[in-house]
Design an enzyme around this catalytic site. Structure first.
Site, mmCIF file in Angstrom:
data_model
loop_
_atom_site.group_PDB
_atom_site.id
_atom_site.type_symbol
_atom_site.label_atom_id
_atom_site.label_comp_id
_atom_site.label_asym_id
_atom_site.label_seq_id
_atom_site.Cartn_x
_atom_site.Cartn_y
_atom_site.Cartn_z
ATOM 1 N N CYS A 283 -4.293 12.474 13.202
ATOM 2 C CA CYS A 283 -5.065 11.267 12.964
ATOM 3 C C CYS A 283 -5.009 10.417 14.214
ATOM 4 C CB CYS A 283 -4.558 10.514 11.754
ATOM 5 S SG CYS A 283 -2.976 9.760 12.041
ATOM 6 N N ARG B 232 -4.152 10.799 4.905
ATOM 7 C CA ARG B 232 -3.035 11.745 5.005
ATOM 8 C C ARG B 232 -2.078 11.686 3.833
ATOM 9 N NH1 ARG B 232 -1.132 14.324 9.120
ATOM 10 N NH2 ARG B 232 0.901 13.952 8.238
ATOM 11 N N ASP C 197 5.443 19.914 8.603
ATOM 12 C CA ASP C 197 6.411 21.013 8.532
ATOM 13 C C ASP C 197 7.643 20.659 7.687
ATOM 14 O OD1 ASP C 197 6.768 19.176 10.694
ATOM 15 O OD2 ASP C 197 8.387 20.427 11.463
ATOM 16 N N LEU C 198 8.083 19.402 7.758
ATOM 17 C CA LEU C 198 9.280 19.029 6.991
ATOM 18 C C LEU C 198 8.995 19.049 5.486
ATOM 19 C CD1 LEU C 198 10.536 16.092 9.260
ATOM 20 C CD2 LEU C 198 11.371 18.445 9.206
ATOM 21 N N ARG D 216 -8.702 -0.611 4.664
ATOM 22 C CA ARG D 216 -7.802 0.418 4.110
ATOM 23 C C ARG D 216 -6.433 -0.177 3.787
ATOM 24 N NH1 ARG D 216 -7.004 5.545 7.647
ATOM 25 N NH2 ARG D 216 -5.604 5.868 5.902
ATOM 26 N N ARG E 223 0.354 14.665 13.425
ATOM 27 C CA ARG E 223 1.320 14.330 12.372
ATOM 28 C C ARG E 223 1.551 15.571 11.527
ATOM 29 N NH1 ARG E 223 -0.809 8.649 10.032
ATOM 30 N NH2 ARG E 223 1.145 8.597 8.879
ATOM 31 N N PRO E 224 2.498 16.413 11.944
ATOM 32 C CA PRO E 224 2.736 17.664 11.223
ATOM 33 C C PRO E 224 3.316 17.410 9.828
ATOM 34 C CG PRO E 224 4.368 17.361 12.964
ATOM 35 C CD PRO E 224 3.404 16.232 13.083
ATOM 36 N N ASP F 111 4.888 0.325 11.973
ATOM 37 C CA ASP F 111 3.624 -0.276 11.533
ATOM 38 C C ASP F 111 3.469 -1.725 12.003
ATOM 39 O OD1 ASP F 111 2.890 2.051 10.355
ATOM 40 O OD2 ASP F 111 3.258 1.416 8.294
ATOM 41 N N LYS G 123 0.835 -1.212 0.000
ATOM 42 C CA LYS G 123 0.000 0.000 0.000
ATOM 43 C C LYS G 123 0.867 1.257 0.000
ATOM 44 C CE LYS G 123 -1.823 1.574 4.055
ATOM 45 N NZ LYS G 123 -1.471 3.003 4.263
ATOM 46 N N ASN G 124 1.860 1.280 0.893
ATOM 47 C CA ASN G 124 2.645 2.503 1.054
ATOM 48 C C ASN G 124 3.613 2.759 -0.099
ATOM 49 O OD1 ASN G 124 1.272 2.956 3.380
ATOM 50 N ND2 ASN G 124 2.966 2.478 4.766
ATOM 51 N N VAL H 32 8.803 6.456 16.643
ATOM 52 C CA VAL H 32 8.384 7.155 15.413
ATOM 53 C C VAL H 32 7.109 7.969 15.658
ATOM 54 C CG1 VAL H 32 7.807 6.910 12.970
ATOM 55 C CG2 VAL H 32 9.496 5.380 14.013
HETATM 56 C C1 UD1 Z 1 4.574 6.710 6.516
HETATM 57 C C2 UD1 Z 1 3.671 5.521 6.344
HETATM 58 C C3 UD1 Z 1 3.225 4.992 7.692
HETATM 59 C C4 UD1 Z 1 4.430 4.696 8.572
HETATM 60 C C5 UD1 Z 1 5.370 5.895 8.626
HETATM 61 C C6 UD1 Z 1 6.663 5.611 9.356
HETATM 62 C C7 UD1 Z 1 2.620 5.910 4.206
HETATM 63 C C8 UD1 Z 1 1.376 6.245 3.467
HETATM 64 N N1 UD1 Z 1 2.524 5.903 5.537
HETATM 65 O O1 UD1 Z 1 3.812 7.735 7.165
HETATM 66 O O2 UD1 Z 1 2.467 3.809 7.495
HETATM 67 O O3 UD1 Z 1 4.004 4.380 9.880
HETATM 68 O O4 UD1 Z 1 5.698 6.331 7.300
HETATM 69 O O5 UD1 Z 1 7.328 4.541 8.777
HETATM 70 O O6 UD1 Z 1 3.644 5.640 3.624
HETATM 71 N N2 UD1 Z 1 6.997 14.299 11.039
HETATM 72 C C9 UD1 Z 1 7.158 15.626 11.371
HETATM 73 N N3 UD1 Z 1 7.043 16.557 10.375
HETATM 74 C C10 UD1 Z 1 6.799 16.227 9.071
HETATM 75 C C11 UD1 Z 1 6.643 14.864 8.745
HETATM 76 C C12 UD1 Z 1 6.745 13.911 9.759
HETATM 77 O O7 UD1 Z 1 7.368 15.959 12.525
HETATM 78 O O8 UD1 Z 1 6.718 17.113 8.237
HETATM 79 C C13 UD1 Z 1 7.078 13.276 12.107
HETATM 80 C C14 UD1 Z 1 5.748 12.541 12.312
HETATM 81 O O9 UD1 Z 1 4.898 13.249 13.170
HETATM 82 C C15 UD1 Z 1 6.209 11.233 12.908
HETATM 83 C C16 UD1 Z 1 7.559 11.005 12.202
HETATM 84 O O10 UD1 Z 1 7.967 12.258 11.700
HETATM 85 O O11 UD1 Z 1 6.427 11.365 14.291
HETATM 86 C C17 UD1 Z 1 7.492 9.993 11.079
HETATM 87 O O12 UD1 Z 1 6.556 10.384 10.100
HETATM 88 P P1 UD1 Z 1 6.732 10.026 8.568
HETATM 89 O O13 UD1 Z 1 7.963 9.182 8.410
HETATM 90 O O14 UD1 Z 1 6.611 11.257 7.769
HETATM 91 O O15 UD1 Z 1 5.468 9.097 8.327
HETATM 92 P P2 UD1 Z 1 4.365 9.236 7.199
HETATM 93 O O16 UD1 Z 1 4.980 9.566 5.896
HETATM 94 O O17 UD1 Z 1 3.253 10.090 7.710
#
Ligand code: UD1
Length: 416
Positions: A113, A89, A121-122, A392, A118-119, A300, A19-20, A322
């Site tokens: 969620c 998301r 900002d990055l 999902r 889940r910001p 996950d 899926k991802n 994470v």
């Molecule tokens: C993706 C996966 C999800 C998995 C996660 C971590 C998909 C669709 N989803 O989610 O299943 O659990 O990777 O392997 O691929 N963060 C920030 N700022 C940002 C982005 C992220 O602070 O701009 C933080 C998040 O809050 C979290 C951490 O970084 O604590 C990891 O998030 P991220 O790796 O971005 O996960 P997703 O891409 O949302």
């Protein structure tokens, strides 16, 4: 879902496409006006949501079995529809492609969620570094750029989504985009390969990924990688019921962190070129683990692993690095007789011999998988609500479990 637990699961199951990996690949099709054909696409609700979104952005969608063709009916408008982005998301990943293609984009802010805040900002800092002017207004993100330009971007955390967002935008940016401290999850590497096949040049270094953009990208045919999370879930289902399950069509090294923990827990692990088999001779032993970015233990798989450890012998600890508040399954597992308590981001578990069946509710996809596993292990009949979360992320879950010998039935609320 009605599950009568206590059966030993045995047999073989084939992993679906991830899926991802499928979701960002579907969004990558927005980068080109040429057809993109994706193979081994899982038929999941999240994939449907992604297709609803790209259809609203001008793509035509053709399915043939697990093969999905995305053709451009009209160039994408710069505004993303609200409903699918709020529902999922990962939809936020359309921001980069729309901005790169149209020079402007307006996408709803995806918000938090069930697994915590889940910001993004990055994502936004990275796009700003490539030259985008970004404003957040009343729940929407608006971005403008008169041509994105490759730059060096450092990620404070190796975020999967932010790395994918920047790979997608960088593929149509002028020059080289360098992402320092990128995510290295197989799904991210897979997206890099897809973008390379479309004409961008993606190269991985020890601390970075470099993407050389192109003015235009071409269509391609590309195969989605196997779903390591789904695969791990079936291995855990075998282990928690004291059985033996082989998952075929996987990349065993993608599951390395889980397999190491299986061995530490005293389970028997065998693997071939594209399969993994796990057998339990008796109860697993407790282990200590921390989740982390790949190649760390995948967050996950933390919830279903917690279910296994709930019935393992002795003490275990699980630290979530994470998503700090990803413990929605714990309350429900306690109702099934588990003994565990949270201490900050660490879950301390005292394994019990047996769980008791109960009526439980899945708060999100992976917590749902954890509860399915717990119910498979608990002798007697459990009822799981919130199974729309499972739809999902797990293709044909009841059928695959039934094929392994589980007693699982999906029913309508009023007939349960
Ligand atoms: C993706 C996966 C999800 C998995 C996660 C971590 C998909 C669709 N989803 O989610 O299943 O659990 O990777 O392997 O691929 N963060 C920030 N700022 C940002 C982005 C992220 O602070 O701009 C933080 C998040 O809050 C979290 C951490 O970084 O604590 C990891 O998030 P991220 O790796 O971005 O996960 P997703 O891409 O949302």
């Amino acid at each position: 879902m009605v599950i009568t637990g206590g059966r030993t699961l045995r047999g073989r199951v084939r992993a679906a496409g991830a899926k991802n990996a499928a979701l960002p690949a579907i969004f990558a099709s927005l980068l080109t006006s040429e057809p993109v054909v994706l193979l081994r696409v899982p038929r999941l609700r999240d994939v449907q949501t992604a297709l609803e979104l790209v259809q609203a952005l001008g793509k035509e969608v053709y399915w043939q079995g697990e093969e999905l063709e995305l053709r451009e009916g009209a160039p994408p408008p710069p505004v993303a529809p609200e409903a699918p982005v709020r529902r999922m998301r990962a939809s936020f990943l359309v921001l980069g492609p729309l901005l790169a293609r149209r020079g402007q984009a307006r996408v709803p802010h995806p918000g938090g969620c069930a697994i915590g805040p889940r910001p993004v900002d990055l994502h936004l800092k990275g796009l700003a570094a490539l030259g985008a002017d970004i404003q957040a207004r009343q729940g929407w993100v608006e971005a403008r750029a008169t041509g994105l330009v490759g730059r060096t971007v450092y990620l404070d955390f190796p975020s999967v989504g932010a790395t994918e967002q920047l790979l997608l935008a960088g593929a149509l940016a002028r020059g080289e985009t360098v992402i320092l401290n990128p995510a290295r999850e197989p799904e991210v590497v897979g997206l890099g390969r897809l973008l390379s096949a479309m004409g961008a040049e993606v190269t991985w270094g020890e601390d970075r990924v470099v993407i050389r953009g192109r003015k235009e990208l071409a269509g391609t045919r590309w195969q989605v990688i196997p779903d390591r999370i789904e695969a791990g879930t079936y291995l855990l289902a075998g282990a928690i019921t004291g059985g033996r399950v082989r998952v075929e069509g996987v990349v065993p090294r993608h599951l390395a962190a889980l397999l190491v923990k299986f061995e530490q827990a005293g389970l028997e692990v065998q693997q071939g070129e594209d399969w993994v088999e796990v057998a339990a001779c008796g109860r697993a032993r407790g282990v200590h683990l921390e989740t982390g970015p790949y190649p760390g233990f995948p967050t996950d798989l933390q919830p279903p692993m917690v279910s296994l450890l709930a019935v393992a012998e002795g003490e275990s600890s699980v630290t979530e690095r994470v998503f700090a508040s990803r413990f929605g399954h714990v309350g429900e597992l306690l109702r099934m007789g588990a003994r565990m308590r949270l201490q900050g981001a660490t879950l301390l578990i005292n394994g019990v011999e047996e769980l008791t069946p109960a009526r439980v509710r899945a708060p999100d996809i992976r917590a749902g998988a954890a509860l399915v596993l717990a119910a498979l292990a608990a002798r007697g009949t459990s009822k799981l609500e919130g199974t729309d979360h499972l739809a999902r992320g797990y293709q044909g879950l009841p059928q695959k479990l039934q094929a392994l010998g589980a007693e699982v039935e999906l029913c309508r609320m009023d007939s349960c």
